[in-house]
Design a protein around this motif. Structure first.
Motif, PDB file in Angstrom:
ATOM      1  N   ASP A   1     -22.262   6.303  23.762  1.00 27.93           N
ATOM      2  CA  ASP A   1     -22.376   7.721  23.603  1.00 27.93           C
ATOM      3  C   ASP A   1     -20.925   8.399  23.574  1.00 27.93           C
ATOM      4  O   ASP A   1     -20.877   9.479  24.163  1.00 27.93           O
ATOM      5  N   THR A   2     -19.733   7.378  23.438  1.00 25.52           N
ATOM      6  CA  THR A   2     -18.484   8.178  23.367  1.00 25.52           C
ATOM      7  C   THR A   2     -17.858   8.132  22.058  1.00 25.52           C
ATOM      8  O   THR A   2     -16.495   8.411  22.093  1.00 25.52           O
ATOM      9  N   LEU A   3     -18.462   7.775  21.039  1.00 28.21           N
ATOM     10  CA  LEU A   3     -17.839   7.702  19.788  1.00 28.21           C
ATOM     11  C   LEU A   3     -17.600   8.940  19.220  1.00 28.21           C
ATOM     12  O   LEU A   3     -18.334  10.073  19.437  1.00 28.21           O
ATOM     13  N   THR A   4     -16.376   9.278  18.742  1.00 27.26           N
ATOM     14  CA  THR A   4     -15.821  10.430  18.085  1.00 27.26           C
ATOM     15  C   THR A   4     -15.856  10.627  16.602  1.00 27.26           C
ATOM     16  O   THR A   4     -16.044  11.626  15.960  1.00 27.26           O
ATOM     17  N   MET A   5     -15.285   9.553  16.112  1.00 31.51           N
ATOM     18  CA  MET A   5     -15.167   9.473  14.511  1.00 31.51           C
ATOM     19  C   MET A   5     -15.039   8.085  13.914  1.00 31.51           C
ATOM     20  O   MET A   5     -14.990   7.121  14.599  1.00 31.51           O
ATOM     21  N   PHE A   6     -15.316   8.063  12.747  1.00 28.96           N
ATOM     22  CA  PHE A   6     -14.959   6.912  11.929  1.00 28.96           C
ATOM     23  C   PHE A   6     -14.142   7.308  10.658  1.00 28.96           C
ATOM     24  O   PHE A   6     -13.827   8.743  10.491  1.00 28.96           O
ATOM     25  N   TYR A   7     -13.500   6.333  10.169  1.00 28.62           N
ATOM     26  CA  TYR A   7     -12.410   6.769   8.853  1.00 28.62           C
ATOM     27  C   TYR A   7     -12.331   5.197   8.133  1.00 28.62           C
ATOM     28  O   TYR A   7     -12.501   4.259   8.823  1.00 28.62           O
ATOM     29  N   ARG A   8     -12.008   5.448   6.829  1.00 22.64           N
ATOM     30  CA  ARG A   8     -11.736   4.528   6.327  1.00 22.64           C
ATOM     31  C   ARG A   8     -10.348   3.827   6.071  1.00 22.64           C
ATOM     32  O   ARG A   8      -9.297   4.666   6.217  1.00 22.64           O
ATOM     33  N   LEU A   9     -10.216   2.690   6.170  1.00 22.30           N
ATOM     34  CA  LEU A   9      -9.055   2.118   6.146  1.00 22.30           C
ATOM     35  C   LEU A   9      -8.481   1.445   4.675  1.00 22.30           C
ATOM     36  O   LEU A   9      -9.217   0.446   4.191  1.00 22.30           O
ATOM     37  N   ALA A  10      -7.625   2.015   4.086  1.00 18.50           N
ATOM     38  CA  ALA A  10      -7.399   1.882   2.651  1.00 18.50           C
ATOM     39  C   ALA A  10      -5.942   1.213   2.620  1.00 18.50           C
ATOM     40  O   ALA A  10      -5.158   1.520   3.550  1.00 18.50           O
ATOM     41  N   LEU A  11      -6.038   0.214   1.553  1.00 17.25           N
ATOM     42  CA  LEU A  11      -4.858  -0.555   1.446  1.00 17.25           C
ATOM     43  C   LEU A  11      -3.623   0.161   0.846  1.00 17.25           C
ATOM     44  O   LEU A  11      -3.916   1.061  -0.039  1.00 17.25           O
TER      45      LEU A  11
ATOM     46  N   GLY B   1     -16.763  14.587   4.657  1.00 20.55           N
ATOM     47  CA  GLY B   1     -18.172  14.226   4.712  1.00 20.55           C
ATOM     48  C   GLY B   1     -18.536  13.396   5.905  1.00 20.55           C
ATOM     49  O   GLY B   1     -17.881  13.290   6.870  1.00 20.55           O
ATOM     50  N   PRO B   2     -19.717  13.078   5.917  1.00 23.05           N
ATOM     51  CA  PRO B   2     -20.193  12.200   6.939  1.00 23.05           C
ATOM     52  C   PRO B   2     -19.737  10.485   7.020  1.00 23.05           C
ATOM     53  O   PRO B   2     -20.296  10.302   6.543  1.00 23.05           O
ATOM     54  N   MET B   3     -18.761  10.605   7.628  1.00 19.38           N
ATOM     55  CA  MET B   3     -18.097   9.337   7.907  1.00 19.38           C
ATOM     56  C   MET B   3     -18.931   8.114   8.548  1.00 19.38           C
ATOM     57  O   MET B   3     -18.917   7.195   8.276  1.00 19.38           O
ATOM     58  N   PHE B   4     -19.645   8.569   9.590  1.00 13.95           N
ATOM     59  CA  PHE B   4     -20.585   7.684  10.304  1.00 13.95           C
ATOM     60  C   PHE B   4     -21.460   7.211   9.298  1.00 13.95           C
ATOM     61  O   PHE B   4     -21.784   5.936   9.178  1.00 13.95           O
ATOM     62  N   LEU B   5     -22.359   8.095   8.366  1.00  5.23           N
ATOM     63  CA  LEU B   5     -23.127   7.783   7.515  1.00  5.23           C
ATOM     64  C   LEU B   5     -22.598   6.725   6.386  1.00  5.23           C
ATOM     65  O   LEU B   5     -23.099   5.617   6.240  1.00  5.23           O
ATOM     66  N   GLN B   6     -21.451   6.876   5.974  1.00  4.56           N
ATOM     67  CA  GLN B   6     -20.715   6.259   5.081  1.00  4.56           C
ATOM     68  C   GLN B   6     -20.564   4.425   5.428  1.00  4.56           C
ATOM     69  O   GLN B   6     -20.579   3.802   4.994  1.00  4.56           O
TER      70      GLN B   6
ATOM     71  N   LYS C   1     -19.695  -1.610  21.211  1.00  2.40           N
ATOM     72  CA  LYS C   1     -19.871  -0.186  20.967  1.00  2.40           C
ATOM     73  C   LYS C   1     -20.638   0.240  19.866  1.00  2.40           C
ATOM     74  O   LYS C   1     -21.398   1.249  19.899  1.00  2.40           O
ATOM     75  N   VAL C   2     -20.654  -0.420  18.657  1.00  2.12           N
ATOM     76  CA  VAL C   2     -21.482  -0.048  17.558  1.00  2.12           C
ATOM     77  C   VAL C   2     -21.896  -1.610  16.922  1.00  2.12           C
ATOM     78  O   VAL C   2     -21.097  -2.055  16.473  1.00  2.12           O
ATOM     79  N   VAL C   3     -23.093  -1.686  17.338  1.00  2.31           N
ATOM     80  CA  VAL C   3     -23.626  -3.213  16.687  1.00  2.31           C
ATOM     81  C   VAL C   3     -24.933  -3.018  16.097  1.00  2.31           C
ATOM     82  O   VAL C   3     -25.676  -1.948  16.381  1.00  2.31           O
ATOM     83  N   LEU C   4     -25.180  -3.624  14.789  1.00  2.00           N
ATOM     84  CA  LEU C   4     -26.537  -3.767  14.194  1.00  2.00           C
ATOM     85  C   LEU C   4     -27.097  -5.119  14.462  1.00  2.00           C
ATOM     86  O   LEU C   4     -26.462  -6.095  14.340  1.00  2.00           O
ATOM     87  N   LEU C   5     -28.254  -4.803  15.111  1.00  2.09           N
ATOM     88  CA  LEU C   5     -28.871  -6.050  15.361  1.00  2.09           C
ATOM     89  C   LEU C   5     -29.880  -6.509  14.577  1.00  2.09           C
ATOM     90  O   LEU C   5     -30.964  -5.711  14.088  1.00  2.09           O
ATOM     91  N   ASN C   6     -29.899  -7.561  13.839  1.00  2.62           N
ATOM     92  CA  ASN C   6     -31.147  -8.398  13.293  1.00  2.62           C
ATOM     93  C   ASN C   6     -32.047  -8.870  14.192  1.00  2.62           C
ATOM     94  O   ASN C   6     -31.904  -9.895  14.772  1.00  2.62           O
ATOM     95  N   LEU C   7     -33.048  -8.187  14.405  1.00  2.00           N
ATOM     96  CA  LEU C   7     -34.025  -8.420  15.680  1.00  2.00           C
ATOM     97  C   LEU C   7     -34.826  -9.647  15.150  1.00  2.00           C
ATOM     98  O   LEU C   7     -35.132 -10.497  16.069  1.00  2.00           O
ATOM     99  N   HIS C   8     -35.135  -9.840  13.701  1.00  2.88           N
ATOM    100  CA  HIS C   8     -35.899 -11.158  13.700  1.00  2.88           C
ATOM    101  C   HIS C   8     -35.056 -12.304  13.904  1.00  2.88           C
ATOM    102  O   HIS C   8     -35.634 -13.518  14.466  1.00  2.88           O
ATOM    103  N   GLU C   9     -33.610 -12.394  13.304  1.00  2.00           N
ATOM    104  CA  GLU C   9     -32.902 -13.459  13.504  1.00  2.00           C
ATOM    105  C   GLU C   9     -32.641 -13.774  15.220  1.00  2.00           C
ATOM    106  O   GLU C   9     -32.591 -14.722  15.520  1.00  2.00           O
TER     107      GLU C   9
ATOM    108  N   PHE D   1     -13.359   2.994  13.878  1.00  2.00           N
ATOM    109  CA  PHE D   1     -14.048   3.942  14.887  1.00  2.00           C
ATOM    110  C   PHE D   1     -12.970   4.279  15.956  1.00  2.00           C
ATOM    111  O   PHE D   1     -12.361   3.386  16.441  1.00  2.00           O
ATOM    112  N   ARG D   2     -13.254   5.473  16.537  1.00  4.41           N
ATOM    113  CA  ARG D   2     -12.478   5.786  17.963  1.00  4.41           C
ATOM    114  C   ARG D   2     -13.573   6.284  18.852  1.00  4.41           C
ATOM    115  O   ARG D   2     -14.618   6.964  18.507  1.00  4.41           O
ATOM    116  N   ALA D   3     -13.393   6.016  19.873  1.00  2.00           N
ATOM    117  CA  ALA D   3     -14.197   6.626  21.013  1.00  2.00           C
ATOM    118  C   ALA D   3     -13.199   6.854  22.238  1.00  2.00           C
ATOM    119  O   ALA D   3     -12.345   6.694  22.264  1.00  2.00           O
ATOM    120  N   VAL D   4     -13.682   7.949  22.968  1.00  2.00           N
ATOM    121  CA  VAL D   4     -12.950   8.846  23.983  1.00  2.00           C
ATOM    122  C   VAL D   4     -13.368   7.699  25.367  1.00  2.00           C
ATOM    123  O   VAL D   4     -14.439   7.074  25.469  1.00  2.00           O
TER     124      VAL D   4
END
Length: 563
Positions: A355-365, A389-394, A436-444, A483-486
């Protein structure tokens, strides 16, 4: 007359096979293996029998053994592997065939060699996971270490770079304080009265006894969106079809929060997060966002966030590991019980976010960067890009669309500690530093028998990743988004932080991770996992003590009067 050039079709020298078995009364895992194209199908059978049955590869293939293609037609055992490409169908990235092994040809004791090989694979996975854990840096907020002394996530030339204008394109351009304030501001209801709805989610154990019950509550439209999302995933599971919606809609997001209803970043309708869903949007067509709260704090969070979906835990004061364990269990399989009718609630994957995330941004070469050798010092290779735009969504959709995701048990992002712009790779596999931000594959996770340790008070994500990698699971880390978090001084894991524990010994203790009674109730395997976690933290604390001890002794020696 000009000659027309033709592109030569280059064929791979090997063929990847997915070998399954049809043996009466026996089940065998699918064996994925690559064979050279000139090898015969008979060689494939011999190697399969060695791997799964422990039979020597020099033994002849028994009479009655057949190899079947997907349509059920027999495959000639003398044919080459390369010639099978036109006969076999591709399933999960490999050409699929089935070995029909006669039952009377099964050895009396199946597979001492296969069992030894699986044990060796398990041992190698455990050793690799321990090595990755040792190379990881724990949070200096939870252990007795000063990150500045250790040089974790810092640049020795940072101030020089600022003066030279290295960060002129990005420094001060991303108003993180404004973004944080937007996520702390609760959306206002359009009407004075908002119709609320709640349902009790019951989780059963393997013996069909009630394990616990949690309650999901919020505006009726949000609860019905949760129900529609669960039905969507259940329909996909039963029909065994591809989830096309995963490329456009994030999986459900659960945000454990405690002790900070006014300061938690829970407004995911902010423009830089997900944005506001349309009023006429169909149920199940926008992402579920749900805060996870303790029962004694439900009223405070409801007053501060009247339009938020809440998952109310069954107990209070159990810590961050318990909250994440409840989310994992509820989303893996839970039921809404109404009399004799039980309505199933489950999803395939779920995001768990702090619950402390503030922003996402893209890291471009950076185009003009120079190639570096393996032993070169870290150098800035990328720049931070964030649009309106919605950087979390992207960022989340970038992970969900990655081709490796079906094989990943856990996925996550790069936390920007100041060195994110030095990362060479956009994606990495089998990394442990996912938190802090994880996507879980529940079946695995269910197949690996891995779950959050419910009584663990710190490092719950790292412990989960360690268990996944130790059991042969895979992870995926996105490094093209950061991402950054406070850091907040109130709520959350305040009780677990080192300055709140009041320790003067400079060492983390076992009871700081798990209560003594809870540790005694763990299985031996889980106890060993906690001990490895504790040893990892203590090793880092000893390194810090050795670094600070030498300067202290030197200064003391210099202050002694000459004899």
């Amino acid at each position: 007359m000009a000659k027309t050039s033709r592109k030569k079709k280059i064929s791979a020298p090997v063929t990847l096979l997915a070998v399954s078995a049809a043996v009466p009364g026996r089940n065998f895992p699918v064996w994925k293996v690559a064979f050279k194209n000139q090898r015969s199908v008979r060689d494939v059978i011999r190697c399969w029998a060695n791997y799964c049955l422990g039979i020597d590869t020099a033994d002849e293939v028994p009479e009655g053994t057949r190899v079947l293609a997907d349509a059920g037609q027999d495959v000639d055992l003398a044919s080459s592997v390369g010639s099978l490409r036109k006969q076999l169908k591709v399933r999960q990235g490999a050409f699929s065939l089935t070995v029909a092994w006669p039952r009377d040809a099964l050895p009396d004791v199946v597979a001492s060699a296969a069992a030894k090989r699986r044990a060796a694979d398990r041992s190698a996975a455990q050793s690799s996971a321990r090595g990755k854990l040792r190379r990881l840096h724990p949070s200096a907020r939870y252990c007795h270490v000063d990150r500045r002394v250790m040089g974790w996530g810092s640049s020795s030339t940072h101030q020089d770079k600022i003066r030279a204008g290295t960060y002129s394109d990005t420094r001060g351009h991303y108003p993180e304080a404004q973004l944080a304030e937007a996520m702390r501001t609760s959306p206002k209801p359009a009407e004075d009265a908002v119709e609320m709805k709640s349902e009790v989610l019951t989780v059963f154990d393997s013996a069909d006894k009630v394990l616990f019950s949690a309650r999901i509550t919020g505006p009726r439209r949000l609860v019905e969106n949760w129900e529609a999302t669960c039905k969507h995933f259940e329909g996909i599971k039963q029909e065994k079809r591809m989830d096309k919606q995963a490329c456009s809609v994030p999986f459900p997001v659960f945000i454990p929060t405690r002790g900070r209803p006014e300061k938690a970043h829970l407004n995911w309708e902010a423009s830089h997060v997900f944005g506001t869903p349309k009023d006429d949007a169909a149920l199940g067509s926008w992402p579920v966002v749900c805060a996870v709260v303790e029962p004694e704090e439900e009223e405070e969070y409801r007053r501060a966030w009247p339009l938020l979906l809440l998952l109310v835990l069954p107990e209070s004061g159990r810590g961050p590991g318990f909250a994440r364990w409840v989310v994992q269990q509820v989303c893996t399989k839970s039921y809404v019980c109404s009399g004799d009718v039980q309505s199933l609630r489950r999803v395939s994957r779920v995001w768990i976010v702090d619950d402390t995330l503030t922003m996402f941004y893209r890291l471009a070469l950076i185009e003009e960067h120079s190639e570096l050798g393996r032993l070169s010092r870290p150098k800035r290779l990328k720049r931070r890009d964030a649009d309106d735009g919605p950087m979390f969504l992207q960022a989340m959709l970038a992970v969900q669309q990655h081709p490796f995701l079906p094989r990943a048990t856990v996925a996550g992002f790069l936390r920007d500690d100041g060195t994110a712009v030095c990362k060479r790779n956009d994606w990495k596999q089998d990394e442990m530093a996912l938190y802090k931000v994880v996507l879980l594959n529940l079946h695995e996770l269910w197949q690996l028998n891995v779950e959050y340790m419910r009584d663990l008070q710190m490092y719950e994500d790292i412990c989960l990743n360690h268990d996944v990698l130790s059991k042969g699971g895979r992870t995926l880390k996105c490094q093209c988004f950061g991402f950054r978090a406070v850091h907040t001084k109130k709520g959350g894991c305040l009780q677990q932080r080192k300055h709140s524990r009041g320790e003067k010994s400079g060492e983390t203790r076992l009871k700081d991770l798990v209560r003594s009674s809870a540790f005694a109730a763990l299985s031996k395997e889980r106890q060993q996992a906690v001990r490895e976690l504790l040893q990892w933290v203590r090793d880092k604390e000893k390194q810090f003590q050795s670094k600070t001890k030498v300067p202290a002794e030197s200064s003391a020696a210099g202050s002694e009067p000459a004899q």
